[in-house]
Design an enzyme around this catalytic site. Structure first.
Site, short mmCIF file in Angstrom:
data_model
loop_
_atom_site.label_atom_id
_atom_site.label_comp_id
_atom_site.label_asym_id
_atom_site.label_seq_id
_atom_site.Cartn_x
_atom_site.Cartn_y
_atom_site.Cartn_z
N GLN A 219 -1.94 9.25 -1.25
CA GLN A 219 -0.80 9.56 -0.36
C GLN A 219 -0.93 8.82 0.97
O GLN A 219 -0.72 9.39 2.04
CB GLN A 219 -0.70 11.06 -0.13
CG GLN A 219 -0.03 11.81 -1.26
CD GLN A 219 1.44 11.41 -1.44
OE1 GLN A 219 2.14 11.00 -0.51
NE2 GLN A 219 1.94 11.55 -2.66
N SER A 220 -1.25 7.55 0.91
CA SER A 220 -1.42 6.77 2.15
C SER A 220 -0.08 6.48 2.81
O SER A 220 0.79 5.85 2.19
CB SER A 220 -2.14 5.46 1.82
OG SER A 220 -2.09 4.58 2.91
N ASN A 221 0.05 6.88 4.08
CA ASN A 221 1.22 6.47 4.86
C ASN A 221 1.15 4.99 5.19
O ASN A 221 2.17 4.32 5.30
CB ASN A 221 1.27 7.25 6.17
CG ASN A 221 1.32 8.74 5.96
OD1 ASN A 221 2.25 9.24 5.31
ND2 ASN A 221 0.35 9.47 6.48
#
Ligand code: PLP
Length: 331
Positions: free
Chosen positions: A76-78
């Site tokens: 879930q890397s921004n």
């Protein structure tokens, strides 16, 4: 003013981002005065702090005539989502390595939020198990692509190198100018600190500008000593890039009391902070970074760390898209 004109740069960010008061929260806490620097509103693909770093990173990639950027992050890397979006804006391809860094995830974690947007931006993805040196993994992919005659540009995790940190040198200058416009003294800046580029760039920028404003980084992953050392390393090399002499380690302040069980796992204080920010001033925080950073701000304020009349600026680094991947944490 620090002259950054020699560094290649593209325009991606709505700037300056607003500096706004949080009157209801300040009243509820009974002081200090809390302000919010809206880097969740940088304007690129739901915003966030990676946009400022990417202005310089994509600038350098284009200056090197790259055709594809390669980066890495947690699932879930921004950062991966914003990099994929920035690549689209400049006609570059984007490839990302996602690390299964967070244990016991849900289907939503694996597919919704940022991952959904990565696909929407046409970013190609490959996965790695937890615990590898992810920058080394990504560099191997870059080397292989270049050996095959593709022009690949490596963007480290979080965009956190000297080039990316320049984005937060810009933010430091923006904050100093916004405070001057309002005739306001900023007593503290509080923000989440992870891969270090945000914290390091801010400290280096304030230092190079001669602004004596302390920054409290709320660690989202590492114990204090390790985070201080990592932030200091990058802050110092960024300050050198700006022509400033070495930067004292005392300028790096980290609170590691809000990590909970680890990276990507919201603690009860994270959930409470997210609910508080939503219900007092309608601010959306995220469960991995800004929720922990804001929990730090609330904890410090309640413990009497700040003076009652201090102006405390929370740098909101974005990330709310990940809320949809963490709905289960709010049940
Ligand atoms: C990446 C990120 C951070 C941490 O910034 P670093 O520069 O990696 O320390 C904080 N908040 C959000 C929402 C992020 O995506």
């Amino acid at each position: 003013m620090i002259d950054l004109s020699r560094f290649p740069r593209v325009n991606l960010c709505h700037q300056p981002t607003p500096l706004e008061p949080l009157p209801r929260l300040s009243e509820q806490l009974g002081g200090p005065r809390i302000w919010i620097k809206r880097d969740d509103c940088t304007g690129l693909a739901t915003g966030g702090n990676k946009t400022r770093k990417l202005e310089f990173l994509i600038g350098e990639a284009l200056a090197q005539n790259a055709e594809i950027v390669v980066t890495q992050g947690a699932v879930q890397s921004n950062h991966v989502r914003q990099t994929a979006a920035a690549a689209c804006r400049h006609g570059l391809a984007c490839h990302a390595l996602l690390e299964h860094r967070v244990p016991n995830t849900t289907d939503a974690y694996e597919a919704s939020g940022n991952v959904f947007l990565d696909h929407l931006f046409g970013c190609t993805l490959e996965y790695r198990p937890a615990g590898l040196d992810m920058n080394a993994e990504a560099q191997q992919v870059v080397d292989r692509m270049n050996a095959e005659g593709r022009r690949a540009y490596m963007i480290p995790g979080g965009g956190s190198n000297e080039t990316g940190a320049l984005g937060y040198v810009v933010c430091a200058q923006e904050l100093v100018a916004q405070a001057a416009e309002r005739d306001m003294r900023i007593d503290w800046i509080v923000t989440a600190t992870g891969s270090t580029g945000t914290h390091a760039g801010l400290v280096a920028g304030l230092y190079a500008a001669g602004a004596d404003i302390p920054v409290m980084g709320v660690s989202v992953r590492q114990p204090r000593d390790r985070q201080v050392a990592a932030v200091h390393r990058l802050a110092e090399s960024t300050a050198r890039l700006l022509g400033a002499p070495g930067l004292p380690v005392e300028a790096i302040r980290v609170d590691d009391g809000y990590i909970g069980e680890g990276y990507g796992i919201p603690a009860p204080s994270t959930i409470e902070a997210i609910r508080t920010a939503a219900r007092t001033d309608a601010i959306l925080l995220d469960p991995v970074y800004s929720g922990k950073g804001f929990a730090g701000l609330l904890g410090l304020a309640r413990a009497g760390f700040f003076g009652p009349d201090d102006n405390v600026v929370f740098l909101h680094t974005g990330g709310a898209v990940a809320l949809f991947a963490y709905e289960n944490a709010f049940q």
